[in-house]
Each structure stands twice: as C-alpha cells, then as structure tokens.
Write a protein that holds these residues in place. Structure first.
Motif, PDB file in Angstrom:
ATOM      1  N   VAL A   9     -11.266  -0.290   2.528  1.00 21.74           N
ATOM      2  CA  VAL A   9     -12.528  -0.053   3.030  1.00 21.74           C
ATOM      3  C   VAL A   9     -13.146  -1.064   3.971  1.00 21.74           C
ATOM      4  O   VAL A   9     -13.690  -1.010   4.998  1.00 21.74           O
ATOM      5  N   SER A  10     -13.210  -2.320   3.261  1.00 22.20           N
ATOM      6  CA  SER A  10     -13.858  -3.616   4.068  1.00 22.20           C
ATOM      7  C   SER A  10     -12.836  -4.788   4.131  1.00 22.20           C
ATOM      8  O   SER A  10     -13.036  -5.206   5.093  1.00 22.20           O
ATOM      9  N   LEU A  11     -11.995  -4.796   3.249  1.00 20.76           N
ATOM     10  CA  LEU A  11     -10.843  -5.971   3.121  1.00 20.76           C
ATOM     11  C   LEU A  11      -9.553  -5.717   3.505  1.00 20.76           C
ATOM     12  O   LEU A  11      -9.017  -5.243   2.774  1.00 20.76           O
ATOM     13  N   LYS A  12      -9.451  -5.427   4.998  1.00 19.93           N
ATOM     14  CA  LYS A  12      -8.327  -4.888   5.608  1.00 19.93           C
ATOM     15  C   LYS A  12      -7.036  -5.530   5.188  1.00 19.93           C
ATOM     16  O   LYS A  12      -5.687  -5.302   5.346  1.00 19.93           O
ATOM     17  N   LYS A  13      -7.240  -6.968   5.260  1.00 21.49           N
ATOM     18  CA  LYS A  13      -6.279  -7.990   5.020  1.00 21.49           C
ATOM     19  C   LYS A  13      -6.826  -9.165   4.491  1.00 21.49           C
ATOM     20  O   LYS A  13      -7.838  -9.768   4.778  1.00 21.49           O
ATOM     21  N   HIS A  14      -5.918  -9.845   3.428  1.00 24.28           N
ATOM     22  CA  HIS A  14      -6.239 -11.079   2.927  1.00 24.28           C
ATOM     23  C   HIS A  14      -4.800 -11.738   2.586  1.00 24.28           C
ATOM     24  O   HIS A  14      -3.819 -11.223   2.474  1.00 24.28           O
ATOM     25  N   THR A  15      -5.325 -13.137   2.326  1.00 19.20           N
ATOM     26  CA  THR A  15      -4.407 -13.981   1.668  1.00 19.20           C
ATOM     27  C   THR A  15      -4.261 -13.918   0.058  1.00 19.20           C
ATOM     28  O   THR A  15      -5.067 -13.900  -0.443  1.00 19.20           O
ATOM     29  N   PHE A  16      -3.131 -13.897  -0.399  1.00 18.01           N
ATOM     30  CA  PHE A  16      -2.857 -13.731  -1.943  1.00 18.01           C
ATOM     31  C   PHE A  16      -1.777 -14.791  -2.277  1.00 18.01           C
ATOM     32  O   PHE A  16      -0.975 -15.356  -1.438  1.00 18.01           O
ATOM     33  N   VAL A  17      -1.799 -15.246  -3.383  1.00 16.66           N
ATOM     34  CA  VAL A  17      -0.728 -16.126  -4.154  1.00 16.66           C
ATOM     35  C   VAL A  17       0.585 -15.427  -3.900  1.00 16.66           C
ATOM     36  O   VAL A  17       0.857 -14.225  -4.276  1.00 16.66           O
ATOM     37  N   LYS A  18       1.515 -16.182  -3.085  1.00 16.69           N
ATOM     38  CA  LYS A  18       3.062 -15.547  -2.883  1.00 16.69           C
ATOM     39  C   LYS A  18       3.549 -14.849  -4.239  1.00 16.69           C
ATOM     40  O   LYS A  18       4.083 -13.755  -4.028  1.00 16.69           O
ATOM     41  N   GLU A  19       3.472 -15.749  -5.261  1.00 15.74           N
ATOM     42  CA  GLU A  19       4.177 -15.231  -6.346  1.00 15.74           C
ATOM     43  C   GLU A  19       3.960 -14.099  -6.934  1.00 15.74           C
ATOM     44  O   GLU A  19       4.764 -13.331  -7.634  1.00 15.74           O
ATOM     45  N   LEU A  20       2.739 -13.470  -6.665  1.00 20.25           N
ATOM     46  CA  LEU A  20       2.380 -12.285  -7.118  1.00 20.25           C
ATOM     47  C   LEU A  20       3.186 -10.978  -6.705  1.00 20.25           C
ATOM     48  O   LEU A  20       3.220 -10.083  -7.548  1.00 20.25           O
ATOM     49  N   PHE A  21       3.729 -11.234  -5.610  1.00 22.90           N
ATOM     50  CA  PHE A  21       4.457 -10.328  -5.008  1.00 22.90           C
ATOM     51  C   PHE A  21       6.007 -10.415  -5.313  1.00 22.90           C
ATOM     52  O   PHE A  21       6.917  -9.550  -5.068  1.00 22.90           O
ATOM     53  N   ASP A  22       6.478 -11.394  -5.930  1.00 22.00           N
ATOM     54  CA  ASP A  22       7.697 -11.703  -6.448  1.00 22.00           C
ATOM     55  C   ASP A  22       8.188 -11.466  -7.830  1.00 22.00           C
ATOM     56  O   ASP A  22       9.386 -11.928  -8.456  1.00 22.00           O
ATOM     57  N   VAL A  23       7.333 -10.546  -8.486  1.00 23.87           N
ATOM     58  CA  VAL A  23       7.746 -10.258  -9.977  1.00 23.87           C
ATOM     59  C   VAL A  23       7.905  -8.747 -10.289  1.00 23.87           C
ATOM     60  O   VAL A  23       7.525  -7.909  -9.498  1.00 23.87           O
ATOM     61  N   ASP A  24       8.574  -8.572 -11.367  1.00 29.79           N
ATOM     62  CA  ASP A  24       8.933  -7.153 -11.785  1.00 29.79           C
ATOM     63  C   ASP A  24       7.705  -6.555 -12.266  1.00 29.79           C
ATOM     64  O   ASP A  24       7.591  -5.338 -12.393  1.00 29.79           O
ATOM     65  N   VAL A  25       6.886  -7.169 -13.155  1.00 33.38           N
ATOM     66  CA  VAL A  25       5.966  -6.806 -14.023  1.00 33.38           C
ATOM     67  C   VAL A  25       4.597  -7.510 -13.785  1.00 33.38           C
ATOM     68  O   VAL A  25       4.962  -8.761 -13.883  1.00 33.38           O
ATOM     69  N   ILE A  26       3.487  -6.900 -13.778  1.00 31.62           N
ATOM     70  CA  ILE A  26       2.429  -7.653 -13.470  1.00 31.62           C
ATOM     71  C   ILE A  26       1.456  -7.346 -14.847  1.00 31.62           C
ATOM     72  O   ILE A  26       1.153  -6.112 -15.118  1.00 31.62           O
TER      73      ILE A  26
END
Length: 163
Positions: A9-26
C-alpha cells in the motif's frame, strides 16, 4: 538487496538483507515489549531488523510500512518470547519496575496472530494494558483488514502446554 513488495500500500520497494531470501526456512523469534511508536513490538515489527537503508525513513508511516514488509517477509514459524516483558517506557524500559514476568512462550505460523496473542498476554499481566484492544495497535488492525492474519482474540485457536 532491493525488492519490490507485491500488493504493498505504501512501501512499494525497499532494500533488505540479502541472506533473508537465500534460506529454506524463516523463523521469527521476537521478544514481546512495549514500544513508544507502535505500542507493541513483537513479530511484525521484528522485521525492521532485516531491512536495509535508513530505517528511520520508515517511521512516518510505520504501521502501513510494517504491514507492507509483512507481505514480503513471511516466516514459517514465529516463537514469541513473552517470558519477561517490558510493559512501559519501551523498548528499553528504565527500571525493573517496567518489567513483568508472564513466563509465556507463544508459537504461531502467522506473525499477526502471534502479536495479537502477545497483546492478550499484556492485557493479562501488564499494568495499564487490561483494556487495550487489538484495534489500538494500528499495524494489527491494518494486517487484519488487509487479510494478512487473524488478530481477533475470539477467532484465535490456542493450545496451552503446562510444564
């Protein structure tokens, strides 16, 4: 790493820690506590720890921004530490008088539901929180309205384990 946030709704794009998207389980393991800006800091707000860039820039619209981040970052498991909670002057507190010890651990698969139950713990254990409703925690109200998780206490299924 910069990421688009689908359905934001408001935050359409942002930066995140890369490793967050390299894991199988969060697994999200927040400590439940009071927060001056959001009233409660728990599983949903815990994700500010994985955002990049200037986090302070998210504060003007913090509640919707938290909900938007929750659209992208969805844990497989949430374990809330509510064994010892700071119930006022948070998130740090000023003295041991700001702390209660409910000795409760909350497990959930949805972070909005986990936060809603954490609020129930505050209602039952923290002075001044007894009549605090989920709607008063704006990001929880928005999360329910945007169908990201159940926050109504009467709709949450709870299984208690006594030790």
């Amino acid at each position: 790493v910069a990421r688009d946030i689908p359905g934001a709704v408001s935050l359409k794009k942002h930066t995140f820690v890369k490793e967050l998207f390299d894991v199988d389980v969060i697994i999200n393991v927040p400590v439940a506590k009071h927060h001056g800006l959001t009233k409660l800091t728990c599983a949903v707000k815990n994700w500010l720890g994985v955002v990049g860039g200037r986090r302070g820039a998210l504060h003007p619209n913090i509640h919707q921004n938290l909900v938007d981040i929750a659209r992208l970052v969805k844990p497989d498991l949430v374990i809330v530490d509510a064994t010892r909670i700071v119930f006022r002057r948070g998130p740090q507190g000023k003295s041991k008088e700001d702390v209660k010890e409910p000795k409760i651990i909350i497990g959930a698969t949805n972070m909005f539901t986990a936060d809603a139950y954490a609020l129930k713990v505050f209602n039952e254990h923290a002075p001044g929180w007894k009549d605090t409703k989920v709607d008063e925690v704006v990001y929880m109200r928005l999360g329910l309205a945007q169908k990201l998780g159940e926050t109504r206490h009467d709709k949450i299924t709870v299984h208690k384990v006594e030790m």
